[in-house]
Design a protein around this motif. Structure first.
Motif, short mmCIF file in Angstrom:
data_model
loop_
_atom_site.label_atom_id
_atom_site.label_comp_id
_atom_site.label_asym_id
_atom_site.label_seq_id
_atom_site.Cartn_x
_atom_site.Cartn_y
_atom_site.Cartn_z
N PHE A 1 -37.80 77.08 -77.34
CA PHE A 1 -38.54 75.74 -76.90
C PHE A 1 -40.22 75.89 -77.18
O PHE A 1 -40.54 74.86 -77.69
N ILE A 2 -40.71 77.14 -76.91
CA ILE A 2 -42.26 77.35 -77.36
C ILE A 2 -42.32 77.44 -78.69
O ILE A 2 -43.40 76.73 -79.12
N ILE A 3 -41.62 78.03 -79.42
CA ILE A 3 -41.67 78.02 -80.86
C ILE A 3 -41.48 76.55 -81.33
O ILE A 3 -42.41 76.14 -82.44
N ILE A 4 -40.98 75.83 -81.18
CA ILE A 4 -40.50 74.38 -81.51
C ILE A 4 -41.68 73.61 -81.09
O ILE A 4 -42.32 72.85 -81.96
N ILE A 5 -42.27 73.59 -80.01
CA ILE A 5 -43.53 72.99 -79.74
C ILE A 5 -44.59 73.34 -80.40
O ILE A 5 -45.36 72.58 -81.07
N ILE A 6 -44.87 74.77 -80.79
CA ILE A 6 -46.02 75.40 -81.72
C ILE A 6 -45.78 74.76 -82.93
O ILE A 6 -46.92 74.30 -83.48
N ALA A 7 -44.83 74.56 -83.51
CA ALA A 7 -44.47 74.34 -84.85
C ALA A 7 -44.71 72.85 -84.98
O ALA A 7 -45.37 72.30 -85.94
N THR A 8 -44.28 72.03 -84.03
CA THR A 8 -44.48 70.58 -83.99
C THR A 8 -45.97 70.20 -84.00
O THR A 8 -46.60 69.29 -84.45
N LEU A 9 -46.81 70.93 -82.97
CA LEU A 9 -48.33 70.92 -82.78
C LEU A 9 -49.17 71.11 -84.23
O LEU A 9 -49.88 70.38 -84.45
N ILE A 10 -48.58 72.11 -84.74
CA ILE A 10 -48.85 72.64 -86.02
C ILE A 10 -48.92 71.51 -87.17
O ILE A 10 -49.93 71.33 -87.64
N GLN A 11 -47.75 71.09 -87.06
CA GLN A 11 -47.47 69.74 -88.12
C GLN A 11 -48.37 68.57 -87.88
O GLN A 11 -49.03 67.81 -88.77
#
Length: 308
Positions: free
Chosen positions: A288-298
C-alpha cells in the motif's frame, strides 16, 4: 454625520445565501461506501499487521497477541519477499510502458477510419479485457507448452529450438508480461480512442496548410493533447501492475523457483495458504505504501509538466 457613516459601513447579510444541506445528502452514500470499503479496511489491516492473527485468532480473539513490529522485521529479513519485490518491479518496468505504447498504437490505427471493419477490430481488441482470466490462462497454457505449444511449433518452422516459456524464471516473467499486455490493451485503447476523437480537426487542417508532416502533427498536436489521457492511463496501469496477481497465480503459482511470484501473490500465499494473517497484513501495508508513493510521484511529475 458620524452616525450616518457608521450606518453606511455596517455590513449587510441580506445578500448571503443560507448553506444548503442538499449537496451533502447526495454525496453521503458515496462517502459512506468509501469509508466502509476503503478507509476502514486500511485501518484494520494496519492494526492486524501488529498482531499474530491466524485462523485461531479469527475463531477466538483471545488467541490474538500484539507483536509490535515483529511482522515487519521478519518481512524485511525474508529473501522470498525481496524476490517478490524484484519480480514486481520487473513486471512494472517492462509491462507498463508496453501497455501504454501498445494501447496508443492500436488507438491510432483504429482511429484512422470509422468503417465497419475498423469498428469490428475495436471489438476484437477489447474482447481480451472482458474475458475470464481462467479461460485465458488455459488457452495460453497450451500456447506456451514446450512440447506441442503453438509458439514452439511456429519456431520449429524456422529450425529454432523449443523455448521453455514457463520453465525458466526470466522467460516465465516475460511470458506473463506478454499475456498481461495482450489482456490489458483493450480498456486503455478505448480511453485513447475517445481522447483522439475529441481533438478538433481544425488543428490538423491548419497544420497541413502550414506544411507539417504526419509525424510533426503527431508530436506537435496529437501527443500533447493526449497528455491527460496518458497521465490517467499511466497512473491506473502502474497501480494495476504493482498489484500483479492473476497471471502468476493462475499460470505458474509463483514458480519456477519463485521466479514469477509477485508481492500480491506473496501476500495471498502468506494469508490464505499459511493462515498467517498478521504477517500478510504487514506485507499488504508495505505494498500500500509503495502504491501511494508511486502515485504521488506521478502526480508530482504531472504538475511539473503543467507548469512548463
Amino acid at each position: 454625520m458620524e452616525i450616518v457613516r457608521k450606518k453606511a459601513i455596517k455590513p449587510s447579510h441580506e445578500g448571503k445565501r443560507p448553506i444548503s444541506s442538499v449537496p451533502y445528502v447526495f454525496i453521503a452514500p458515496a462517502v459512506l461506501l468509501l469509508i466502509v470499503f476503503a478507509v476502514l479496511p486500511i485501518i484494520i489491516a494496519l492494526g492486524i499487521s501488529f498482531t499474530d492473527m491466524d485462523l485461531r485468532g479469527i475463531s477466538n480473539w483471545a488467541n490474538i497477541s500484539f507483536v509490535g513490529i515483529e511482522n515487519y522485521r521478519v518481512l524485511m529479513a525474508d529473501p522470498i519477499f525481496w524476490t517478490a519485490m524484484y519480480n514486481t518491479f520487473f513486471y512494472v518496468i517492462i509491462g507498463v510502458p508496453l501497455v501504454i505504447f501498445s494501447s496508443l498504437g492500436a488507438a491510432l490505427l483504429l482511429n484512422y477510419s470509422a468503417t465497419k471493419l475498423f469498428r469490428f477490430f475495436r471489438v476484437i481488441y477489447y474482447m481480451p479485457a472482458i474475458t475470464n482470466i481462467v479461460a485465458i490462462a488455459v488457452i495460453w497454457g497450451f500456447l506456451y507448452n514446450v512440447s506441442y505449444g503453438l509458439f514452439n511449433q511456429m519456431l520449429s518452422v524456422f529450425n529454432a529450438g523449443p523455448i521453455p516459456w514457463l520453465e525458466d524464471p526470466t522467460i516465465a516473467k516475460l511470458s506473463l508480461i506478454l499475456l498481461a499486455v495482450w489482456k490489458g490493451i483493450g480498456i486503455n485503447m478505448l480511453i485513447y480512442l475517445a481522447a483522439l476523437q475529441s481533438i478538433p480537426k481544425d488543428y490538423y487542417e491548419a497544420a497541413t496548410i502550414d506544411g507539417a508532416s504526419r509525424v510533426q502533427q503527431f508530436f506537435k498536436i496529437t501527443f500533447p493533447l493526449l497528455g491527460f489521457a496518458t497521465f490517467f492511463i499511466t497512473v491506473t496501469t502502474l497501480i494495476g501492475w504493482l498489484q500483479f496477481f492473476e497471471e502468476p497465480f493462475v499460470m505458474t503459482e509463483g514458480g519456477p523457483l519463485d521466479g514469477t511470484i509477485s508481492i500480491a501473490l506473496y501476500i495471498y500465499q502468506a494469508g490464505f495458504s499459511y493462515s498467517n494473517f498478521g504477517y500478510a497484513a504487514a506485507a499488504s501495508f508495505v505494498l500500500f505504501i509503495i502504491i501511494i508513493i508511486a502515485t504521488l510521484i506521478q502526480f508530482k511529475l504531472r504538475r511539473k509538466q503543467g507548469e512548463m
